[in-house]
Design a protein around this motif. Sequence first.
Motif, mmCIF file in Angstrom:
data_model
loop_
_atom_site.group_PDB
_atom_site.id
_atom_site.type_symbol
_atom_site.label_atom_id
_atom_site.label_comp_id
_atom_site.label_asym_id
_atom_site.label_seq_id
_atom_site.Cartn_x
_atom_site.Cartn_y
_atom_site.Cartn_z
ATOM 1 N N ARG A 296 32.638 54.531 3.624
ATOM 2 C CA ARG A 296 33.011 55.125 4.914
ATOM 3 C C ARG A 296 33.322 56.610 4.737
ATOM 4 O O ARG A 296 32.902 57.451 5.542
ATOM 5 N N LEU A 297 34.055 56.931 3.677
ATOM 6 C CA LEU A 297 34.401 58.330 3.427
ATOM 7 C C LEU A 297 33.146 59.160 3.166
ATOM 8 O O LEU A 297 33.017 60.288 3.667
ATOM 9 N N GLN A 298 32.228 58.606 2.388
ATOM 10 C CA GLN A 298 30.968 59.306 2.109
ATOM 11 C C GLN A 298 30.207 59.572 3.407
ATOM 12 O O GLN A 298 29.674 60.673 3.621
ATOM 13 N N ALA A 299 30.154 58.586 4.286
ATOM 14 C CA ALA A 299 29.443 58.754 5.553
ATOM 15 C C ALA A 299 30.118 59.798 6.435
ATOM 16 O O ALA A 299 29.445 60.624 7.072
ATOM 17 N N ASP A 300 31.447 59.783 6.468
ATOM 18 C CA ASP A 300 32.178 60.753 7.291
ATOM 19 C C ASP A 300 31.941 62.172 6.806
ATOM 20 O O ASP A 300 31.723 63.095 7.604
ATOM 21 N N LEU A 301 31.987 62.354 5.491
ATOM 22 C CA LEU A 301 31.841 63.705 4.945
ATOM 23 C C LEU A 301 30.389 64.169 4.911
ATOM 24 O O LEU A 301 30.125 65.364 4.725
ATOM 25 N N ALA A 302 29.455 63.249 5.102
ATOM 26 C CA ALA A 302 28.040 63.626 5.135
ATOM 27 C C ALA A 302 27.630 64.204 6.484
ATOM 28 O O ALA A 302 26.503 64.714 6.629
ATOM 29 N N LYS A 303 28.524 64.132 7.445
ATOM 30 C CA LYS A 303 28.212 64.679 8.768
ATOM 31 C C LYS A 303 28.039 66.195 8.688
ATOM 32 O O LYS A 303 28.639 66.854 7.835
ATOM 33 N N PRO A 304 27.214 66.773 9.560
ATOM 34 C CA PRO A 304 26.967 68.227 9.518
ATOM 35 C C PRO A 304 28.255 69.035 9.642
ATOM 36 O O PRO A 304 29.156 68.675 10.398
ATOM 37 N N ARG A 305 28.338 70.120 8.901
ATOM 38 C CA ARG A 305 29.528 70.975 8.925
ATOM 39 C C ARG A 305 29.469 72.013 10.044
ATOM 40 O O ARG A 305 30.509 72.552 10.445
ATOM 41 N N HIS A 306 28.287 72.332 10.533
ATOM 42 C CA HIS A 306 28.123 73.298 11.623
ATOM 43 C C HIS A 306 28.821 74.624 11.314
ATOM 44 O O HIS A 306 29.488 75.203 12.169
ATOM 45 N N GLY A 307 28.664 75.075 10.075
ATOM 46 C CA GLY A 307 29.205 76.362 9.685
ATOM 47 C C GLY A 307 30.680 76.365 9.343
ATOM 48 O O GLY A 307 31.236 77.416 8.988
ATOM 49 N N ARG A 308 31.326 75.218 9.438
ATOM 50 C CA ARG A 308 32.755 75.168 9.102
ATOM 51 C C ARG A 308 32.945 75.261 7.587
ATOM 52 O O ARG A 308 32.105 74.851 6.811
ATOM 53 N N SER A 309 34.110 75.754 7.204
ATOM 54 C CA SER A 309 34.453 75.798 5.777
ATOM 55 C C SER A 309 34.642 74.386 5.258
ATOM 56 O O SER A 309 34.835 73.427 6.045
ATOM 57 N N LEU A 310 34.593 74.248 3.936
ATOM 58 C CA LEU A 310 34.810 72.929 3.342
ATOM 59 C C LEU A 310 36.184 72.377 3.720
ATOM 60 O O LEU A 310 36.324 71.197 4.058
ATOM 61 N N GLY A 311 37.201 73.234 3.656
ATOM 62 C CA GLY A 311 38.544 72.779 3.993
ATOM 63 C C GLY A 311 38.644 72.272 5.418
ATOM 64 O O GLY A 311 39.264 71.232 5.679
ATOM 65 N N GLU A 312 38.027 72.998 6.371
ATOM 66 C CA GLU A 312 38.059 72.575 7.759
ATOM 67 C C GLU A 312 37.269 71.283 7.951
ATOM 68 O O GLU A 312 37.660 70.395 8.723
ATOM 69 N N HIS A 313 36.158 71.155 7.250
ATOM 70 C CA HIS A 313 35.344 69.940 7.320
ATOM 71 C C HIS A 313 36.136 68.733 6.801
ATOM 72 O O HIS A 313 36.128 67.654 7.429
ATOM 73 N N LEU A 314 36.814 68.905 5.683
ATOM 74 C CA LEU A 314 37.608 67.814 5.121
ATOM 75 C C LEU A 314 38.752 67.427 6.054
ATOM 76 O O LEU A 314 39.096 66.247 6.197
ATOM 77 N N ARG A 315 39.336 68.419 6.686
ATOM 78 C CA ARG A 315 40.438 68.131 7.608
ATOM 79 C C ARG A 315 39.942 67.347 8.822
ATOM 80 O O ARG A 315 40.552 66.341 9.214
ATOM 81 N N ARG A 316 38.827 67.792 9.406
ATOM 82 C CA ARG A 316 38.313 67.143 10.608
ATOM 83 C C ARG A 316 37.778 65.731 10.326
ATOM 84 O O ARG A 316 38.002 64.803 11.110
ATOM 85 N N GLN A 317 37.087 65.570 9.229
ATOM 86 C CA GLN A 317 36.391 64.312 8.970
ATOM 87 C C GLN A 317 37.209 63.300 8.174
ATOM 88 O O GLN A 317 36.942 62.096 8.259
ATOM 89 N N ALA A 318 38.194 63.770 7.412
ATOM 90 C CA ALA A 318 38.935 62.828 6.556
ATOM 91 C C ALA A 318 40.441 63.039 6.569
ATOM 92 O O ALA A 318 41.165 62.325 5.877
ATOM 93 N N GLY A 319 40.925 64.011 7.340
ATOM 94 C CA GLY A 319 42.365 64.253 7.389
ATOM 95 C C GLY A 319 42.909 64.850 6.110
ATOM 96 O O GLY A 319 44.108 64.749 5.834
ATOM 97 N N ILE A 320 42.059 65.478 5.324
ATOM 98 C CA ILE A 320 42.484 66.081 4.063
ATOM 99 C C ILE A 320 42.835 67.544 4.314
ATOM 100 O O ILE A 320 41.986 68.362 4.633
ATOM 101 N N ASP A 321 44.113 67.853 4.186
ATOM 102 C CA ASP A 321 44.548 69.245 4.316
ATOM 103 C C ASP A 321 45.851 69.421 3.546
ATOM 104 O O ASP A 321 46.323 68.492 2.878
#
Length: 429
Positions: A296-321
């Motif tokens: 599930r985590l792999q699928a969530d993080l595989a979603k397009p980032r749309h130019g977002r930083s890695l940190g922002e992507h991790l926060r939006r898709q997995a709550g990692i901040d």
Amino acid sequence: MRGRLQSRHDVRMSPPSTYPAHLAVIGGGPAGLMAAEVARTAGIDVHVFEAKGSVGRKFLIAGKGGLNLTHSEPRPTFDARYRERTAQIGTWLDDFDGDALRDWARGFGVDTYVGSSGRVFPMDRKAAPLLRGWVRRLRDAGVHFHVQHRWLGWDDAGALRFATAGGETMFVADAVVLAMGGGSWPQLGSDGAWVRILTGRGIDIASLQPANCGFDIGWSAFLSSKHAGAPLKPVVAHWRDAAGIEHALQGECVLTETGIEGSLIYAIAADLRDAIARDGHALLHLDLVPGRTPERLQADLAKPRHGRSLGEHLRRQAGIDGAKLALLHEALDKPALQDMARIVATLKRFPLRLLRPRPMAEAISSAGGVRLEAMDDALMLRDAPGVFCAGEMLDWEAPTGGYLLTACFASGLRAGRGATRWLREMGAG
């Protein structure tokens, strides 16, 4: 004279053939006070000696954030929290378990409740009202309190020696209960100074070690300065015990300047400490996203980032901040941070290499102490008739959650009963 404090220049008088039985209890924590209560109820003349200016200081500090009196966990699961001492402490709990402790507190008008974690607290979560009521009842019953009396051992004639502000004082007792705590929080009186005294008399003592403690890891300067004090919740800890069996436990912990601590770490601290002693380090893994499978985590993080930083992507898709994101940067270099599979594997199994436990003075409790094998079932030292031991100075340990206090109370009751019975068998009283 027996049952009376003496200066070094007092002349001892020979005791009569019969006299009131005098019990000295050294240490004014829960174990000592419980022993005093049991013995005084049986008609023994009881004197409590405390190194500090008042009794129960560690009890009060332990209750500062809410007194965790005991735990609602049923037996024998409750007993198993004492690890290799399960069988022995189980016999203490047969006489005074968590339910008995709650009933005892109710006798002071202190009702308790079970929290969401199963821990038991007074309704007002405070320790002071319970301690005040207990000391008042003991005084009213005739228990004598002597504060600022630091035990120095015995003199050549067997009298107890105490250091006081006015000089050395002695007390001649018919029996003694030692309940001076372990080696944690020495500023409150549990400094382990008794180890040297008892070792000198040939008593078998396991070295004191920190328990319910944090561990050093050695963070980068950035993580140490920016994220010390940050909580990690919820997470799941994975570790192996001495037999190589893997365990998992969910809970919460906190990053510190030097490593990690918190309730989850305290619960497994004994295994971690033993691994460090055996291997020079302990390996602990944390699942930082326990609510998601790796797939599930792999699928969530595989979603397009749309130019977002890695940190922002991790926060939006997995709550990692915050602290969890900082940990990820602590473990992975820049190339690895471009590999989503590595990121997923690290988040689900974050490796921590624990270097050492924090110093014992910082620990909530200590392990080691007077070995139970050195005592009989009544907690009397086999090589020192009439000397009983109770509380944290004995060789046992337990995680936080009310287990520590419950065993201290239970051991105090057993030592108090043992001392009372021994005095009567010896013809005192």
